[in-house]
Design a protein around this motif. Structure first.
Motif, short mmCIF file in Angstrom:
data_model
loop_
_atom_site.label_atom_id
_atom_site.label_comp_id
_atom_site.label_asym_id
_atom_site.label_seq_id
_atom_site.Cartn_x
_atom_site.Cartn_y
_atom_site.Cartn_z
N GLN A 111 0.86 -1.19 0.00
CA GLN A 111 0.00 0.00 0.00
C GLN A 111 0.89 1.23 0.00
O GLN A 111 1.66 1.45 0.94
CB GLN A 111 -0.93 0.00 1.21
N ALA A 112 0.75 2.01 -1.05
CA ALA A 112 1.46 3.28 -1.16
C ALA A 112 0.57 4.39 -0.61
O ALA A 112 -0.66 4.24 -0.57
CB ALA A 112 1.82 3.55 -2.61
N PRO A 113 1.14 5.50 -0.19
CA PRO A 113 0.34 6.62 0.35
C PRO A 113 -0.74 7.06 -0.63
O PRO A 113 -0.46 7.29 -1.81
CB PRO A 113 1.38 7.71 0.58
N GLY A 114 -1.96 7.14 -0.13
CA GLY A 114 -3.07 7.61 -0.96
C GLY A 114 -3.61 6.58 -1.93
O GLY A 114 -4.49 6.90 -2.73
N LYS A 115 -3.11 5.36 -1.87
CA LYS A 115 -3.56 4.32 -2.78
C LYS A 115 -4.13 3.14 -2.01
O LYS A 115 -3.87 2.96 -0.83
CB LYS A 115 -2.41 3.86 -3.68
N GLN A 116 -4.89 2.32 -2.72
CA GLN A 116 -5.44 1.13 -2.11
C GLN A 116 -4.38 0.02 -2.01
O GLN A 116 -3.42 0.00 -2.78
CB GLN A 116 -6.63 0.61 -2.93
N ARG A 117 -4.60 -0.87 -1.07
CA ARG A 117 -3.70 -2.01 -0.96
C ARG A 117 -3.87 -2.89 -2.19
O ARG A 117 -4.98 -3.15 -2.63
CB ARG A 117 -4.03 -2.80 0.31
N GLU A 118 -2.74 -3.35 -2.73
CA GLU A 118 -2.79 -4.15 -3.94
C GLU A 118 -1.96 -5.42 -3.80
O GLU A 118 -1.00 -5.46 -3.03
CB GLU A 118 -2.28 -3.35 -5.15
N LEU A 119 -2.32 -6.42 -4.58
CA LEU A 119 -1.59 -7.67 -4.60
C LEU A 119 -0.22 -7.46 -5.23
O LEU A 119 -0.11 -6.84 -6.29
CB LEU A 119 -2.36 -8.73 -5.39
N HIS A 162 0.95 -25.24 -5.95
CA HIS A 162 1.82 -25.14 -7.12
C HIS A 162 1.60 -23.89 -7.96
O HIS A 162 2.27 -23.69 -8.96
CB HIS A 162 1.61 -26.37 -8.02
N ASP A 163 0.66 -23.06 -7.57
CA ASP A 163 0.33 -21.89 -8.39
C ASP A 163 0.65 -20.59 -7.67
O ASP A 163 0.44 -20.46 -6.45
CB ASP A 163 -1.16 -21.89 -8.74
N THR A 164 1.14 -19.64 -8.44
CA THR A 164 1.41 -18.31 -7.92
C THR A 164 0.73 -17.26 -8.79
O THR A 164 0.40 -17.53 -9.95
CB THR A 164 2.92 -18.01 -7.87
N ASN A 165 0.53 -16.11 -8.21
CA ASN A 165 -0.09 -15.01 -8.94
C ASN A 165 0.71 -13.75 -8.63
O ASN A 165 1.03 -13.49 -7.46
CB ASN A 165 -1.55 -14.84 -8.50
N TYR A 166 1.04 -12.99 -9.65
CA TYR A 166 1.82 -11.76 -9.48
C TYR A 166 1.05 -10.57 -10.01
O TYR A 166 0.32 -10.67 -11.01
CB TYR A 166 3.14 -11.84 -10.23
N GLY A 167 1.22 -9.43 -9.36
CA GLY A 167 0.69 -8.20 -9.90
C GLY A 167 1.41 -7.86 -11.19
O GLY A 167 2.60 -8.14 -11.34
N ASP A 168 0.69 -7.26 -12.12
CA ASP A 168 1.27 -6.97 -13.44
C ASP A 168 2.53 -6.12 -13.35
O ASP A 168 3.48 -6.30 -14.12
CB ASP A 168 0.24 -6.27 -14.33
N GLU A 215 8.37 3.62 -8.03
CA GLU A 215 6.95 3.31 -7.86
C GLU A 215 6.69 2.05 -7.04
O GLU A 215 5.53 1.73 -6.74
CB GLU A 215 6.25 3.21 -9.24
N ASP A 216 7.74 1.33 -6.69
CA ASP A 216 7.59 0.19 -5.78
C ASP A 216 7.56 0.63 -4.32
O ASP A 216 7.34 -0.19 -3.43
CB ASP A 216 8.74 -0.81 -5.98
N THR A 217 7.80 1.91 -4.08
CA THR A 217 7.78 2.43 -2.72
C THR A 217 6.40 2.26 -2.09
O THR A 217 5.39 2.69 -2.65
CB THR A 217 8.16 3.92 -2.71
#
Length: 114
Positions: free
Chosen positions: A38-46, A54-60, A87-89
């Motif tokens: 979660q970045a300041p002013g933004k929603q929490r994201e995956l 056996h499965d993983t999911n990544y944010g784009d 932007e990963d901050t």
């Protein structure tokens, strides 16, 4: 159930960090668990998650740069973050979903300077 996240810090763009999330209970390969941010002013994201044994999911935005892993023997999940960008901050949270409920760690701050 407690989740202890660690490994955050300040890094320059292009650098790497590895986050850890230690669980107070035994974890298994079939547990759904992952990392969110979660970045300041933004929603929490995956960021990345194990959706099954056996499965993983990544944010784009992190595909190809971040890798999620876990060591069941140590009850610990990791997030290897490479080629970091400003932007990963964000504050990074680990999450565990089991029959007892949905649990969150306290968060660890990651700051990437340009």
């Amino acid at each position: 159930v407690q989740l202890q996240a660690s490994g955050g810090g300040l890094v320059q763009a292009g650098g790497s960090l590895r986050l850890s999330c230690a669980a107070s209970i035994r974890i298994f390969s079939f547990n759904v668990m992952g990392w969110y941010r979660q970045a300041p002013g933004k929603q929490r994201e995956l960021v990345a998650a194990f959706t099954s044994a056996h499965d993983t999911n990544y944010g784009d935005s992190v595909k190809g740069r971040f890798t999620i892993s876990r060591d069941n023997a140590k009850n610990t999940m990791y997030l290897q973050m490479n080629s970091l960008k400003p932007e990963d901050t964000a504050v990074y949270y680990c999450n565990l979903r089991i029959s007892l409920g949905n649990f969150w760690g306290q968060g660890t701050q990651v700051t990437v300077s340009s």
